[in-house]
Design a protein around this motif. Structure first.
Motif, short mmCIF file in Angstrom:
data_model
loop_
_atom_site.label_atom_id
_atom_site.label_comp_id
_atom_site.label_asym_id
_atom_site.label_seq_id
_atom_site.Cartn_x
_atom_site.Cartn_y
_atom_site.Cartn_z
N UNK A 1 0.97 -1.40 -0.01
CA UNK A 1 -0.20 -0.02 0.28
C UNK A 1 1.19 1.29 0.01
N UNK A 2 0.12 2.00 -0.25
CA UNK A 2 1.24 3.75 -0.22
C UNK A 2 1.22 3.88 1.25
N UNK A 3 2.25 5.09 1.70
CA UNK A 3 2.37 5.44 2.59
C UNK A 3 1.70 6.16 3.38
N UNK B 1 5.33 6.93 -0.09
CA UNK B 1 5.69 5.62 -0.53
C UNK B 1 4.99 4.31 -0.96
N UNK B 2 6.06 3.69 -1.75
CA UNK B 2 5.32 1.88 -1.31
C UNK B 2 6.12 1.73 0.22
N UNK B 3 4.89 1.00 0.17
CA UNK B 3 4.96 -0.34 1.46
C UNK B 3 4.94 -1.83 0.70
N UNK B 4 6.23 -2.54 1.23
CA UNK B 4 5.49 -3.69 1.10
C UNK B 4 6.45 -4.78 2.14
#
Length: 256
Positions: free
Chosen positions: A211-213, A218-221
């Motif tokens: 999801x986006x932070x 920023x992308x969070x994986x």
């Protein structure tokens, strides 16, 4: 998860997959309820609040927002919000379907197609805590959609490994929908009782959450690999790591 990776305090200690001032991502242990239930057993939400309080020496009550849930017997990646602002923004991310959840599951038999989309109408019976497939339009029922892809099969064990992408977050959704096509999950004592034996652990794992932070965008994986145990070990570890890499690259390998 690397044995040297950061872990929560207390018991059970959980691998921390991601943490900053806004979010806490962990690897949920199996057989721990996500939130307090009638069993009275220690639940994930309160265990993590106590962990934050201890690790950071926080006085008073600790805020921790529940963003999504995993059934009690299911393990793997989960994200929690450490502020109400982050919780609110993540809830909107979920509503707008920018919150990705990918599971792996071991099922009995082989699905009728190598990959496909399952759409059903599900109704939960709160009294028995069971979910059933019902006709569309049934009062109180909700549509459930998921995509699946067969990653591998073991002819000797009559088991298949499947990737599942959820488009809705209904209770027991994967378990009920896979059972509906004749492929109950390995170890599922609720929806696969005819195929499973008492004491078997359900083979459903939250492999990836993305999801986006909520603040930085920023992308969070988050990635959590299944345990080195039967039936997961019927397939090479590389199967899980390659899928996780694909998902982090923004691909899921499905063409539905």
């Amino acid at each position: 998860m690397d044995s040297e990776a950061k872990r929560t305090s207390g018991q059970p200690a959980m691998a921390i997959l991601y943490e900053d001032n806004h979010l806490l991502g962990i690897e949920k242990p199996v057989n721990v309820p996500t939130q307090e239930d009638a069993s009275g057993d220690p639940d994930l939400l309160n265990l993590l609040k106590a962990d934050i309080k201890e690790r950071y020496g926080k006085p008073g009550n600790v805020y921790l927002g529940l963003v999504h849930r995993l059934d009690r017997p299911v393990g793997g990646a989960m994200i929690f919000a450490k502020t109400s602002k982050a919780a609110s923004r993540l809830a909107e991310t979920v509503r707008s379907r920018r919150f990705s959840k990918t599971y792996v599951a071991v099922v009995h038999g082989t699905p009728p197609q190598p990959q496909g989309r399952l759409t059903d109408t599900l109704l939960k019976d709160e009294r028995t805590n069971t979910v059933s497939v019902v006709p569309a339009g049934t009062p109180g029922a909700k549509e459930a959609r998921l995509d699946y892809r067969v990653l591998g099969s073991s002819a000797a064990e009559r088991l298949s490994l499947v990737q599942v992408e959820l488009h809705t977050g209904r209770p027991h959704q994967i378990r009920v929908q896979m059972n509906r096509i004749g492929c109950p999950l390995y170890g599922d004592q609720k929806y696969g009782v005819a195929k499973n034996k008492p004491g078997q652990q359900i083979a459903l794992w939250s492999l990836y959450v993305g999801f986006p932070h909520p603040v930085t965008k920023e992308p969070v994986d988050l990635v959590s690999l299944p345990p080195h145990a039967y039936p997961w070990e019927l397939w090479e570890d590389g199967m899980y790591t390659q899928l996780a890499a694909l998902l982090q690259a923004g691909e899921n390998g499905m063409e539905i």
